[in-house]
Design a protein around this motif. Structure first.
Motif, PDB file in Angstrom:
ATOM      1  N   ARG A  31      10.357 -13.188   4.680  1.00 30.41           N
ATOM      2  CA  ARG A  31       9.754 -12.047   3.982  1.00 30.41           C
ATOM      3  C   ARG A  31       8.287 -12.323   3.645  1.00 30.41           C
ATOM      4  N   GLN A  32       8.001 -13.586   3.321  1.00 28.73           N
ATOM      5  CA  GLN A  32       6.614 -13.946   3.043  1.00 28.73           C
ATOM      6  C   GLN A  32       5.769 -13.831   4.311  1.00 28.73           C
ATOM      7  N   ARG A  33       6.299 -14.311   5.442  1.00 27.02           N
ATOM      8  CA  ARG A  33       5.586 -14.196   6.719  1.00 27.02           C
ATOM      9  C   ARG A  33       5.382 -12.734   7.099  1.00 27.02           C
ATOM     10  N   PHE A  34       6.409 -11.889   6.831  1.00 24.48           N
ATOM     11  CA  PHE A  34       6.322 -10.470   7.139  1.00 24.48           C
ATOM     12  C   PHE A  34       5.209  -9.813   6.312  1.00 24.48           C
ATOM     13  N   GLY A  35       5.134 -10.166   5.030  1.00 25.64           N
ATOM     14  CA  GLY A  35       4.093  -9.607   4.178  1.00 25.64           C
ATOM     15  C   GLY A  35       2.699 -10.047   4.604  1.00 25.64           C
ATOM     16  N   GLU A  36       2.575 -11.329   5.010  1.00 22.72           N
ATOM     17  CA  GLU A  36       1.276 -11.819   5.483  1.00 22.72           C
ATOM     18  C   GLU A  36       0.844 -11.089   6.753  1.00 22.72           C
ATOM     19  N   GLY A  37       1.818 -10.790   7.632  1.00 21.10           N
ATOM     20  CA  GLY A  37       1.482 -10.056   8.854  1.00 21.10           C
ATOM     21  C   GLY A  37       1.007  -8.645   8.547  1.00 21.10           C
ATOM     22  N   VAL A  72      13.576   5.700   7.144  1.00 19.26           N
ATOM     23  CA  VAL A  72      13.950   6.250   5.840  1.00 19.26           C
ATOM     24  C   VAL A  72      15.213   5.583   5.301  1.00 19.26           C
ATOM     25  N   GLY A  73      15.806   4.663   6.074  1.00 16.45           N
ATOM     26  CA  GLY A  73      17.011   3.973   5.647  1.00 16.45           C
ATOM     27  C   GLY A  73      16.691   2.680   4.924  1.00 16.45           C
ATOM     28  N   PRO A  74      17.664   1.760   4.820  1.00 13.33           N
ATOM     29  CA  PRO A  74      17.435   0.478   4.125  1.00 13.33           C
ATOM     30  C   PRO A  74      16.287  -0.326   4.718  1.00 13.33           C
ATOM     31  N   ALA A  75      16.187  -0.390   6.059  1.00 16.98           N
ATOM     32  CA  ALA A  75      15.075  -1.115   6.675  1.00 16.98           C
ATOM     33  C   ALA A  75      13.747  -0.442   6.344  1.00 16.98           C
ATOM     34  N   GLY A  76      13.752   0.874   6.283  1.00 11.82           N
ATOM     35  CA  GLY A  76      12.537   1.598   5.918  1.00 11.82           C
ATOM     36  C   GLY A  76      12.097   1.295   4.498  1.00 11.82           C
ATOM     37  N   GLN A  77      13.067   1.094   3.602  1.00 11.85           N
ATOM     38  CA  GLN A  77      12.720   0.751   2.221  1.00 11.85           C
ATOM     39  C   GLN A  77      12.079  -0.626   2.146  1.00 11.85           C
ATOM     40  N   VAL A  78      12.595  -1.573   2.947  1.00 11.67           N
ATOM     41  CA  VAL A  78      11.990  -2.911   2.996  1.00 11.67           C
ATOM     42  C   VAL A  78      10.558  -2.817   3.506  1.00 11.67           C
ATOM     43  N   LEU A  79      10.358  -2.000   4.564  1.00 13.36           N
ATOM     44  CA  LEU A  79       9.007  -1.831   5.100  1.00 13.36           C
ATOM     45  C   LEU A  79       8.078  -1.193   4.068  1.00 13.36           C
ATOM     46  N   GLN A  80       8.568  -0.186   3.360  1.00 11.22           N
ATOM     47  CA  GLN A  80       7.748   0.501   2.349  1.00 11.22           C
ATOM     48  C   GLN A  80       7.303  -0.467   1.244  1.00 11.22           C
ATOM     49  N   GLU A  81       8.235  -1.270   0.728  1.00 13.00           N
ATOM     50  CA  GLU A  81       7.902  -2.221  -0.335  1.00 13.00           C
ATOM     51  C   GLU A  81       6.904  -3.258   0.152  1.00 13.00           C
ATOM     52  N   ALA A  82       7.089  -3.731   1.412  1.00 13.59           N
ATOM     53  CA  ALA A  82       6.175  -4.735   1.947  1.00 13.59           C
ATOM     54  C   ALA A  82       4.776  -4.150   2.154  1.00 13.59           C
ATOM     55  N   LEU A  83       4.702  -2.897   2.591  1.00 17.51           N
ATOM     56  CA  LEU A  83       3.398  -2.255   2.769  1.00 17.51           C
ATOM     57  C   LEU A  83       2.679  -2.089   1.436  1.00 17.51           C
ATOM     58  N   GLU A  84       3.421  -1.718   0.394  1.00 18.26           N
ATOM     59  CA  GLU A  84       2.799  -1.553  -0.925  1.00 18.26           C
ATOM     60  C   GLU A  84       2.249  -2.877  -1.436  1.00 18.26           C
ATOM     61  N   LYS A  85       3.018  -3.977  -1.242  1.00 18.42           N
ATOM     62  CA  LYS A  85       2.547  -5.286  -1.679  1.00 18.42           C
ATOM     63  C   LYS A  85       1.313  -5.715  -0.888  1.00 18.42           C
ATOM     64  N   ALA A  86       1.251  -5.308   0.407  1.00 15.84           N
ATOM     65  CA  ALA A  86       0.119  -5.682   1.253  1.00 15.84           C
ATOM     66  C   ALA A  86      -1.082  -4.767   1.028  1.00 15.84           C
ATOM     67  N   GLY A  87      -0.921  -3.710   0.239  1.00 14.99           N
ATOM     68  CA  GLY A  87      -2.019  -2.793  -0.015  1.00 14.99           C
ATOM     69  C   GLY A  87      -2.317  -1.857   1.139  1.00 14.99           C
ATOM     70  N   VAL A  88      -1.288  -1.487   1.911  1.00 16.10           N
ATOM     71  CA  VAL A  88      -1.444  -0.603   3.066  1.00 16.10           C
ATOM     72  C   VAL A  88      -0.743   0.713   2.769  1.00 16.10           C
ATOM     73  N   ASP A  89      -1.416   1.826   3.001  1.00 15.49           N
ATOM     74  CA  ASP A  89      -0.856   3.159   2.753  1.00 15.49           C
ATOM     75  C   ASP A  89       0.007   3.576   3.941  1.00 15.49           C
ATOM     76  N   ARG A  90       1.286   3.770   3.695  1.00 21.11           N
ATOM     77  CA  ARG A  90       2.197   4.152   4.778  1.00 21.11           C
ATOM     78  C   ARG A  90       1.783   5.474   5.403  1.00 21.11           C
ATOM     79  N   ARG A 118      -2.631  -8.026   7.452  1.00 27.09           N
ATOM     80  CA  ARG A 118      -3.666  -7.927   8.479  1.00 27.09           C
ATOM     81  C   ARG A 118      -4.017  -6.473   8.807  1.00 27.09           C
ATOM     82  N   LEU A 119      -3.096  -5.562   8.475  1.00 20.96           N
ATOM     83  CA  LEU A 119      -3.356  -4.149   8.778  1.00 20.96           C
ATOM     84  C   LEU A 119      -4.526  -3.605   7.980  1.00 20.96           C
TER      85      LEU A 119
END
Length: 494
Positions: A475-481, A348-366, A484-485
């Motif tokens: 960040r691009q590599r993280f989004g590509e990973g 729920v902190g800053p790292a969580g916000q980065v994860l949330q944005e990356a999941l939304e771009k990847a089309g994955v429901d948190r 896969r979800l």
């Protein structure tokens, strides 16, 4: 050149020197024309000023040529310095005062020889104050000399410098409920409950024996720890010149000599059992086997009261996993951060916000993921009021591994995503480096325990990279990973 001899008493009195120095500065007399001497020494001329060629000349006979002023910072430095016992301190103080007239910023030049020497003397004065407050020993005077029910005490100390006026307030505050006197070769301090009096009159060492010496020595010997004997440290903190006035120092040679034998005796005795969490941290094999818990509520309740490692002492709370128990994907991070520790929820902190944005771009429901951490408590160090993240040790990971294994057994995910090196090691143990695994998909386990694995960077690392070129690539590599979800989200769970 006309020379003047100025006589001062060997004490810490600042005002007499100040008056003479002001008069000399007003008359523009350079330092080399002044001969500062101490009253009672071989050069004592009973306060007279002399001129080597013309006979006795008083300083006041010279005309005043200018005004002389010193900044408060300079006065404070000179006042502190003149507490020293160096006979040359008066000449040094005047030389600094003379030079400051033409260079107001002289005190800021740490490499200047005069300033460096003055600061060394000030440091030695402060060390002497510290030693006096540590090594003064009071002895109680006989009962018949008590005044109005107040007990009276006497002490002897031998300071190296003229520090009595500086340490007197400490003793008055510390021992305000009794009458006492501290005698020294450089003067005395007296406190009667109302008045604190410092005298520069030298004192002789009195007979000090209140009958409690043997009792104190017995106590000191019984608390002496032979396993912690460090003779160099003892001499550094308690120099030998103070030993003769401390009753316990007569015991130290024999206690040190017998320390090795006492340590051997202690080692041969049956050891006491270590605290439970120390035993559990020694190796993974020694960790207690936790019974399998069948509901998320039971598991969360057990994790919240976990004391398997010392991290629970400082953390606000344990942060348990969050997400549907039927989730096909489990995401494992390192440990809670500052905001997670306060909120009691993962990511729920800053790292969580980065994860949330990356999941939304990847089309994955948190909300379809089960999110947890390898370590359940926040490890940090304090920097002012801020709590700065510290990576957990292997012992912390090992202590929390049973909880992670229970979460995996309860959720039974088809894909486990590890974020960062700590999560990867918590799942696989020490093996291939994170750089080799990152971005790859592989199969782990056998039979019913088969599970797909994916290793990705931790979002907090992406934050540290910032807007740099490497940060953009990662960040691009993280989004590509994370993309896969999507392949696992739609599969029916067996």
């Amino acid at each position: 050149m006309t020379r003047y001899v100025l006589i001062l008493e060997d004490s810490a009195a600042f005002e007499p020197w100040r008056e003479m120095a002001r008069a000399a500065l007003q008359r523009a007399i350079p330092p080399e024309a002044l001969d500062w001497r101490i009253q009672g020494g071989e050069t004592d001329l009973f306060g007279q000023q002399t001129n080597d060629s013309d006979g006795m000349v008083a300083l006041s006979d010279s005309p005043i040529l200018k005004s002389a002023t010193l900044r408060a910072s300079c006065i404070a430095l000179l006042r502190d310095m003149l507490c020293h016992s160096d006979p040359g301190r008066f000449a040094l103080a005047y030389r600094i005062a003379w030079r400051v007239q033409g260079n107001p910023h002289l005190l800021d030049v740490a490499t200047d020889a005069d300033i460096a020497k003055a600061r060394i003397m000030i440091r030695q004065n402060r060390q002497d104050c510290h030693k006096m407050t540590a090594f003064v020993r009071f002895r109680e005077l006989p009962a018949q000399v008590e005044r109005e029910g107040r007990r009276r005490f006497l002490a002897w100390f031998e300071p190296q410098h003229h520090i009595l006026e500086r340490v007197a307030p400490f003793f008055a505050k510390r021992f305000t409920d009794m009458d006492w006197m501290i005698l020294t070769p450089r003067g005395s301090i007296r406190w009667d409950g109302k008045d604190l009096v410092c005298s520069a009159e030298p004192c002789e060492q009195p007979e000090l024996d209140d009958g409690f010496g043997d009792l104190w020595n017995t106590y000191y010997a019984s608390t002496f720890n032979p396993a912690r004997v460090r003779t160099k440290a003892m001499r550094r903190e308690m120099p030998g010149r103070y030993w003769k006035n401390l009753p316990e120092t007569r015991l130290i040679p024999q206690l040190v000599a017998g320390a090795e034998a006492r340590v051997r005796t202690m080692a041969e005795q049956a050891p006491l059992p270590a605290p439970a969490f120390h035993e559990r941290l020694r190796s993974r094999d020694n960790l207690p086997v936790q019974p399998l818990l069948h509901t998320p509520e039971d598991l969360a309740a057990k994790i919240r009261i976990c004391t398997a490692c010392p991290l629970h002492c400082a953390a606000t709370q344990a942060v348990v996993g969050e997400g549907p128990v039927e989730a096909r994907i489990m995401v494992v991070g390192e440990q809670p951060g500052d905001q997670e520790d306060l909120a009691g929820r993962p990511f729920v902190g800053p790292a969580g916000q980065v994860l949330q944005e990356a999941l939304e771009k990847a089309g994955v429901d948190r909300s379809a993921l089960y999110l947890t951490n390898a370590v359940k408590h926040f490890r940090f160090r304090l920097q002012g009021r801020r709590r700065i993240h510290q990576s957990p040790d292997e012992a912390h990971v090992a202590a929390c591994r049973p909880w992670l294994e229970q979460e995996i057994a309860l959720v039974r995910p088809k894909l486990i995503v590890s974020l960062g090196a700590t999560a990867l090691k918590a799942l696989d143990g020490p093996g291939r480096a994170m750089a080799e695994r990152r971005g790859t998909l592989w199969t782990a386990g056998e039979g019913e325990n088969t599970v797909r694995r994916l290793a990705l960077a931790h979002p907090s690392w992406l934050l540290r990279l910032g807007e740099s070129a490497q940060g953009e690539i990662e960040r691009q590599r993280f989004g590509e990973g994370l993309a896969r979800l999507r392949d696992f989200c739609g599969r029916p769970k067996v």
